[in-house]
Design a protein around this motif. Structure first.
Motif, PDB file in Angstrom:
ATOM      1  N   ASP A   7      12.814 -14.001  12.696  1.00 46.91           N
ATOM      2  CA  ASP A   7      11.452 -13.468  12.790  1.00 46.91           C
ATOM      3  C   ASP A   7      10.666 -13.775  11.524  1.00 46.91           C
ATOM      4  N   PRO A   8       9.398 -14.164  11.662  1.00 45.81           N
ATOM      5  CA  PRO A   8       8.566 -14.337  10.462  1.00 45.81           C
ATOM      6  C   PRO A   8       8.308 -12.986   9.804  1.00 45.81           C
ATOM      7  N   VAL A   9       8.284 -12.978   8.479  1.00 44.18           N
ATOM      8  CA  VAL A   9       8.005 -11.755   7.722  1.00 44.18           C
ATOM      9  C   VAL A   9       7.026 -12.073   6.603  1.00 44.18           C
ATOM     10  N   GLU A  10       6.282 -11.060   6.198  1.00 40.60           N
ATOM     11  CA  GLU A  10       5.405 -11.178   5.040  1.00 40.60           C
ATOM     12  C   GLU A  10       6.170 -10.609   3.850  1.00 40.60           C
ATOM     13  N   VAL A  11       6.245 -11.369   2.756  1.00 45.49           N
ATOM     14  CA  VAL A  11       7.058 -10.972   1.611  1.00 45.49           C
ATOM     15  C   VAL A  11       6.198 -10.929   0.350  1.00 45.49           C
ATOM     16  N   TRP A  12       6.389  -9.878  -0.443  1.00 46.08           N
ATOM     17  CA  TRP A  12       5.817  -9.787  -1.771  1.00 46.08           C
ATOM     18  C   TRP A  12       6.952 -10.052  -2.753  1.00 46.08           C
ATOM     19  N   SER A  13       6.666 -10.862  -3.763  1.00 47.20           N
ATOM     20  CA  SER A  13       7.713 -11.192  -4.725  1.00 47.20           C
ATOM     21  C   SER A  13       7.223 -10.957  -6.148  1.00 47.20           C
ATOM     22  N   SER A  14       8.182 -10.824  -7.052  1.00 51.90           N
ATOM     23  CA  SER A  14       7.920 -10.677  -8.474  1.00 51.90           C
ATOM     24  C   SER A  14       8.929 -11.553  -9.199  1.00 51.90           C
ATOM     25  N   ASP A  15       8.451 -12.438 -10.045  1.00 52.40           N
ATOM     26  CA  ASP A  15       9.319 -13.387 -10.746  1.00 52.40           C
ATOM     27  C   ASP A  15      10.176 -14.191  -9.774  1.00 52.40           C
ATOM     28  N   GLY A  16       9.620 -14.508  -8.593  1.00 57.11           N
ATOM     29  CA  GLY A  16      10.313 -15.318  -7.603  1.00 57.11           C
ATOM     30  C   GLY A  16      11.285 -14.560  -6.721  1.00 57.11           C
ATOM     31  N   VAL A  22       7.430  -6.994   5.143  1.00 56.63           N
ATOM     32  CA  VAL A  22       7.030  -6.322   6.375  1.00 56.63           C
ATOM     33  C   VAL A  22       7.723  -7.026   7.527  1.00 56.63           C
ATOM     34  N   TRP A  23       8.451  -6.231   8.309  1.00 57.56           N
ATOM     35  CA  TRP A  23       9.150  -6.749   9.486  1.00 57.56           C
ATOM     36  C   TRP A  23       8.847  -5.819  10.652  1.00 57.56           C
ATOM     37  N   ARG A  24       8.314  -6.388  11.722  1.00 57.09           N
ATOM     38  CA  ARG A  24       7.981  -5.627  12.929  1.00 57.09           C
ATOM     39  C   ARG A  24       7.110  -4.414  12.619  1.00 57.09           C
ATOM     40  N   GLY A  25       6.141  -4.638  11.718  1.00 57.52           N
ATOM     41  CA  GLY A  25       5.172  -3.596  11.409  1.00 57.52           C
ATOM     42  C   GLY A  25       5.631  -2.531  10.432  1.00 57.52           C
ATOM     43  N   VAL A  53      15.397 -35.134   5.928  1.00 56.86           N
ATOM     44  CA  VAL A  53      15.786 -34.003   5.102  1.00 56.86           C
ATOM     45  C   VAL A  53      14.637 -33.008   5.171  1.00 56.86           C
ATOM     46  N   THR A  54      14.944 -31.754   5.466  1.00 58.68           N
ATOM     47  CA  THR A  54      13.890 -30.776   5.698  1.00 58.68           C
ATOM     48  C   THR A  54      13.383 -30.109   4.424  1.00 58.68           C
ATOM     49  N   GLY A  55      14.015 -30.319   3.304  1.00 53.55           N
ATOM     50  CA  GLY A  55      13.543 -29.727   2.065  1.00 53.55           C
ATOM     51  C   GLY A  55      14.349 -28.524   1.653  1.00 53.55           C
ATOM     52  N   GLU A  56      13.859 -27.879   0.620  1.00 57.20           N
ATOM     53  CA  GLU A  56      14.589 -26.771   0.012  1.00 57.20           C
ATOM     54  C   GLU A  56      14.326 -25.460   0.749  1.00 57.20           C
ATOM     55  N   ARG A  57      15.403 -24.688   0.924  1.00 56.65           N
ATOM     56  CA  ARG A  57      15.310 -23.342   1.486  1.00 56.65           C
ATOM     57  C   ARG A  57      16.052 -22.391   0.570  1.00 56.65           C
ATOM     58  N   GLU A  58      15.402 -21.274   0.281  1.00 58.02           N
ATOM     59  CA  GLU A  58      16.025 -20.230  -0.539  1.00 58.02           C
ATOM     60  C   GLU A  58      16.437 -19.088   0.370  1.00 58.02           C
ATOM     61  N   PHE A  59      17.626 -18.572   0.152  1.00 54.48           N
ATOM     62  CA  PHE A  59      18.126 -17.426   0.908  1.00 54.48           C
ATOM     63  C   PHE A  59      18.330 -16.263  -0.047  1.00 54.48           C
ATOM     64  N   TRP A  60      17.928 -15.086   0.397  1.00 58.54           N
ATOM     65  CA  TRP A  60      18.084 -13.866  -0.387  1.00 58.54           C
ATOM     66  C   TRP A  60      18.742 -12.816   0.508  1.00 58.54           C
ATOM     67  N   TYR A  77      13.258 -18.353   2.569  1.00 60.66           N
ATOM     68  CA  TYR A  77      11.986 -18.955   2.182  1.00 60.66           C
ATOM     69  C   TYR A  77      12.091 -20.453   2.370  1.00 60.66           C
ATOM     70  N   ASP A  78      11.189 -21.014   3.171  1.00 65.80           N
ATOM     71  CA  ASP A  78      11.151 -22.449   3.430  1.00 65.80           C
ATOM     72  C   ASP A  78      10.062 -23.060   2.543  1.00 65.80           C
ATOM     73  N   ALA A  79      10.470 -23.808   1.526  1.00 64.26           N
ATOM     74  CA  ALA A  79       9.523 -24.366   0.558  1.00 64.26           C
ATOM     75  C   ALA A  79       8.571 -25.376   1.185  1.00 64.26           C
ATOM     76  N   ALA A  80       9.021 -26.123   2.181  1.00 62.21           N
ATOM     77  CA  ALA A  80       8.171 -27.150   2.804  1.00 62.21           C
ATOM     78  C   ALA A  80       6.970 -26.540   3.518  1.00 62.21           C
ATOM     79  N   THR A  81       7.155 -25.347   4.099  1.00 63.06           N
ATOM     80  CA  THR A  81       6.064 -24.709   4.837  1.00 63.06           C
ATOM     81  C   THR A  81       5.533 -23.461   4.143  1.00 63.06           C
ATOM     82  N   ALA A  82       6.152 -23.077   3.029  1.00 57.89           N
ATOM     83  CA  ALA A  82       5.780 -21.875   2.267  1.00 57.89           C
ATOM     84  C   ALA A  82       5.786 -20.635   3.154  1.00 57.89           C
ATOM     85  N   THR A  83       6.816 -20.514   4.000  1.00 58.22           N
ATOM     86  CA  THR A  83       6.919 -19.370   4.903  1.00 58.22           C
ATOM     87  C   THR A  83       8.232 -18.630   4.689  1.00 58.22           C
ATOM     88  N   TRP A  84       8.211 -17.347   5.005  1.00 58.24           N
ATOM     89  CA  TRP A  84       9.383 -16.483   4.931  1.00 58.24           C
ATOM     90  C   TRP A  84       9.832 -16.104   6.329  1.00 58.24           C
TER      91      TRP A  84
END
Length: 91
Positions: A7-16, A22-25, A53-60, A77-84
């Protein structure tokens, strides 16, 4: 038990690092980062060398809570599309 979402989520980050999402409201606050790793390719495509190659993905993998109950969530986090995305949840 693990459940897979994607599911797509909106993420706030600090120092990366993710600090809220926010997930499902619902707003979740990250209490602790359990694991963090980066992938730079899709390992399952190794047998198809012509595939892009699809690019870099970060997992947390984090402990987070919308209230008092803490759960474990895997954010991607998918760096190629800047989406979480929320990829997994542990019960």
């Amino acid at each position: 038990m693990t459940r897979v979402f994607g599911d797509p989520v909106e993420v706030w980050s600090s120092d990366g690092r993710p600090v809220r999402f926010v997930w499902r409201g619902r707003l979740y606050t990250v209490r602790r980062v359990l694991e963090h790793w980066v992938t730079t390719r899709d390992w399952w495509r190794e047998q198809q060398p012509e595939a892009e190659v699809t690019g870099e993905r970060e997992f947390w993998r984090v402990e987070a809570t919308p209230d008092r109950e803490i759960g474990v969530y895997e954010l991607r986090y998918d760096a190629a599309t800047a989406t979480w995305m929320l990829s997994r949840v542990w019960d």
